[in-house]
Design a protein around this motif. Sequence first.
Motif, PDB file in Angstrom:
ATOM      1  N   ARG A 117     -19.960 -63.766  -7.514  1.00  0.00           N
ATOM      2  CA  ARG A 117     -21.158 -64.235  -8.082  1.00  0.00           C
ATOM      3  C   ARG A 117     -20.796 -65.761  -8.836  1.00  0.00           C
ATOM      4  O   ARG A 117     -19.775 -65.647  -9.350  1.00  0.00           O
ATOM      5  CB  ARG A 117     -21.679 -63.308  -9.014  1.00  0.00           C
ATOM      6  CG  ARG A 117     -23.181 -63.654  -9.503  1.00  0.00           C
ATOM      7  CD  ARG A 117     -23.543 -62.614 -10.616  1.00  0.00           C
ATOM      8  NE  ARG A 117     -24.777 -63.127 -11.341  1.00  0.00           N
ATOM      9  CZ  ARG A 117     -26.080 -62.852 -10.759  1.00  0.00           C
ATOM     10  NH1 ARG A 117     -26.212 -61.948  -9.749  1.00  0.00           N
ATOM     11  NH2 ARG A 117     -26.992 -63.249 -11.424  1.00  0.00           N
ATOM     12  N   ASP A 118     -21.645 -66.662  -8.746  1.00  0.00           N
ATOM     13  CA  ASP A 118     -21.431 -67.836  -9.401  1.00  0.00           C
ATOM     14  C   ASP A 118     -20.277 -68.658  -9.132  1.00  0.00           C
ATOM     15  O   ASP A 118     -19.833 -69.526  -9.713  1.00  0.00           O
ATOM     16  CB  ASP A 118     -21.611 -67.562 -11.065  1.00  0.00           C
ATOM     17  CG  ASP A 118     -22.756 -66.855 -11.421  1.00  0.00           C
ATOM     18  OD1 ASP A 118     -23.803 -67.267 -10.824  1.00  0.00           O
ATOM     19  OD2 ASP A 118     -22.658 -66.015 -12.405  1.00  0.00           O
ATOM     20  N   SER A 123     -22.984 -69.501  -4.638  1.00  0.00           N
ATOM     21  CA  SER A 123     -23.461 -70.260  -5.750  1.00  0.00           C
ATOM     22  C   SER A 123     -24.473 -71.383  -5.445  1.00  0.00           C
ATOM     23  O   SER A 123     -25.340 -71.834  -5.962  1.00  0.00           O
ATOM     24  CB  SER A 123     -22.420 -70.655  -6.588  1.00  0.00           C
ATOM     25  OG  SER A 123     -21.719 -71.542  -6.551  1.00  0.00           O
ATOM     26  N   ILE A 124     -23.760 -72.013  -4.204  1.00  0.00           N
ATOM     27  CA  ILE A 124     -24.516 -73.292  -3.842  1.00  0.00           C
ATOM     28  C   ILE A 124     -25.696 -72.757  -3.204  1.00  0.00           C
ATOM     29  O   ILE A 124     -26.786 -73.423  -3.191  1.00  0.00           O
ATOM     30  CB  ILE A 124     -23.782 -74.021  -2.658  1.00  0.00           C
ATOM     31  CG1 ILE A 124     -22.421 -74.491  -3.470  1.00  0.00           C
ATOM     32  CG2 ILE A 124     -24.201 -75.056  -1.993  1.00  0.00           C
ATOM     33  CD1 ILE A 124     -21.447 -75.287  -2.394  1.00  0.00           C
ATOM     34  N   ALA A 160     -24.882 -58.497  -2.014  1.00  0.00           N
ATOM     35  CA  ALA A 160     -23.938 -57.768  -2.792  1.00  0.00           C
ATOM     36  C   ALA A 160     -24.170 -58.404  -4.321  1.00  0.00           C
ATOM     37  O   ALA A 160     -24.189 -57.639  -5.245  1.00  0.00           O
ATOM     38  CB  ALA A 160     -22.792 -57.747  -2.281  1.00  0.00           C
ATOM     39  N   CYS A 161     -24.137 -59.796  -4.474  1.00  0.00           N
ATOM     40  CA  CYS A 161     -23.745 -60.376  -5.656  1.00  0.00           C
ATOM     41  C   CYS A 161     -24.708 -60.936  -6.255  1.00  0.00           C
ATOM     42  O   CYS A 161     -24.770 -61.326  -7.359  1.00  0.00           O
ATOM     43  CB  CYS A 161     -22.765 -61.531  -5.418  1.00  0.00           C
ATOM     44  SG  CYS A 161     -21.145 -60.786  -4.980  1.00  0.00           S
ATOM     45  N   TYR A 162     -26.179 -61.190  -5.667  1.00  0.00           N
ATOM     46  CA  TYR A 162     -27.320 -61.366  -6.130  1.00  0.00           C
ATOM     47  C   TYR A 162     -28.410 -60.704  -5.783  1.00  0.00           C
ATOM     48  O   TYR A 162     -29.414 -61.046  -5.489  1.00  0.00           O
ATOM     49  CB  TYR A 162     -27.505 -62.889  -5.714  1.00  0.00           C
ATOM     50  CG  TYR A 162     -26.476 -63.740  -6.056  1.00  0.00           C
ATOM     51  CD1 TYR A 162     -26.815 -64.584  -7.234  1.00  0.00           C
ATOM     52  CD2 TYR A 162     -25.349 -64.265  -5.309  1.00  0.00           C
ATOM     53  CE1 TYR A 162     -25.788 -65.682  -7.651  1.00  0.00           C
ATOM     54  CE2 TYR A 162     -24.570 -65.335  -5.835  1.00  0.00           C
ATOM     55  CZ  TYR A 162     -24.944 -66.088  -7.030  1.00  0.00           C
ATOM     56  OH  TYR A 162     -23.981 -66.663  -7.589  1.00  0.00           O
ATOM     57  N   SER A 209     -23.198 -57.600  -8.502  1.00  0.00           N
ATOM     58  CA  SER A 209     -24.366 -58.032  -9.075  1.00  0.00           C
ATOM     59  C   SER A 209     -24.636 -57.258 -10.304  1.00  0.00           C
ATOM     60  O   SER A 209     -25.744 -57.076 -11.015  1.00  0.00           O
ATOM     61  CB  SER A 209     -25.520 -57.166  -8.048  1.00  0.00           C
ATOM     62  OG  SER A 209     -25.827 -58.003  -7.129  1.00  0.00           O
ATOM     63  N   ARG A 210     -23.435 -57.007 -10.959  1.00  0.00           N
ATOM     64  CA  ARG A 210     -23.367 -56.519 -12.364  1.00  0.00           C
ATOM     65  C   ARG A 210     -24.079 -55.267 -12.677  1.00  0.00           C
ATOM     66  O   ARG A 210     -24.711 -55.204 -13.586  1.00  0.00           O
ATOM     67  CB  ARG A 210     -24.146 -57.658 -13.403  1.00  0.00           C
ATOM     68  CG  ARG A 210     -23.310 -58.954 -13.301  1.00  0.00           C
ATOM     69  CD  ARG A 210     -24.689 -60.205 -13.812  1.00  0.00           C
ATOM     70  NE  ARG A 210     -23.730 -61.334 -13.904  1.00  0.00           N
ATOM     71  CZ  ARG A 210     -24.461 -62.591 -14.286  1.00  0.00           C
ATOM     72  NH1 ARG A 210     -25.690 -62.557 -14.704  1.00  0.00           N
ATOM     73  NH2 ARG A 210     -23.740 -63.662 -14.217  1.00  0.00           N
ATOM     74  N   LYS A 211     -23.693 -54.444 -11.777  1.00  0.00           N
ATOM     75  CA  LYS A 211     -23.879 -52.977 -11.574  1.00  0.00           C
ATOM     76  C   LYS A 211     -25.669 -52.822 -12.071  1.00  0.00           C
ATOM     77  O   LYS A 211     -25.998 -52.128 -13.048  1.00  0.00           O
ATOM     78  CB  LYS A 211     -23.290 -52.269 -12.634  1.00  0.00           C
ATOM     79  CG  LYS A 211     -21.766 -52.225 -12.277  1.00  0.00           C
ATOM     80  CD  LYS A 211     -20.747 -51.454 -13.451  1.00  0.00           C
ATOM     81  CE  LYS A 211     -19.393 -51.608 -12.944  1.00  0.00           C
ATOM     82  NZ  LYS A 211     -18.425 -51.116 -13.954  1.00  0.00           N
TER      83      LYS A 211
END
Length: 330
Positions: A117-118, A123-124, A160-162, A209-211
């Motif tokens: 993430r980020d 991130s783009i 997954a990440c966002y 995704s910060r749980k």
Amino acid sequence: MKRSSGALARTSALLLVLFALSGAPAHAGSWVHGSYTNLWGSRGFQLWVPTGYQPGEALPLVVALHGCFQNPDQFAGLSRLNQKADAEKFLVLYPNQATLFNGTQCWNFMIATNQERDRGEPSIVVGMVDWVKSRYAVDSRRVYVGGVSAGAVLSSILLACYSDVFAAGMVGAGAMYKAATTASGSVYAMAFGSIYSPDDRGADAWACSRKPRWQVPVLVLHGTEDDVVNPINGEQAVRQFLQTNDYGDDGANNDSVPYAPTRVWSGRSTGGRDYLVKEYAYAGRLLVQKYELKGMGHAWPGGDPSYLFADPSGPDATTLMWDFFKQHIR
């Protein structure tokens, strides 16, 4: 000659309409070209603004990620996604992978920087989403992402990440999150499947995704004769996202979201393609859906045959994708 008051009124009304249109962000049913830059680099993009777009009406946004040897124009032509957007009224964002960053126009999903993430390419892409939101009327609860091949693997990373950005996604002829972490590993994974456990990657995705305490709905499409991305990758993607959703349900790995499908059925497209569908529902909601397309290779089913990677025998992946997306609001 004097004009009648009625004629003057009609002329004034016409001028007001023309003035209003001139102030709109873009003409309906048209392309907007742009680029986005952050600390991780710069990429171009194309945005399709559908027919009937009104600046005050918030529309869904679909992020469409092309595969290798493709660009936004080619993916739009292959998928006919712009026609679907015109009919159903949603915006389509097509990020573009330049040959400067990958000679075959593949998204660099195997590089560690692009799996967090980020950072990196994810991130783009999310920066592009924010760009669109700042200039067009977007319903932030209905932002989706889908892609084919390398674009599908990047879709897995973004989901997954966002998961706070995307309400649902589609993985077409792709692979799970972090299926490979090196270039050589990606070659192996595409040929034989990932060496990593989908359950472990499911936990990694949840952490990226910060749980969160919510689920990530995913549609997976894969041909059973795909000789570019081994079909086992599609099954691994299903397992990974079910595990991610198991954590998202209650914060624990306790099989609260089971791996067994809740419904299995088969069908045949109008073009004669047989397929098997596995559905995984949870709490009355279709959470994961997988289409196994019998005898299909590495392709976009139902695509325009004038483009590479099309399998016109169907079923139409664009319709399947949108029908899945519109069931889900974040």
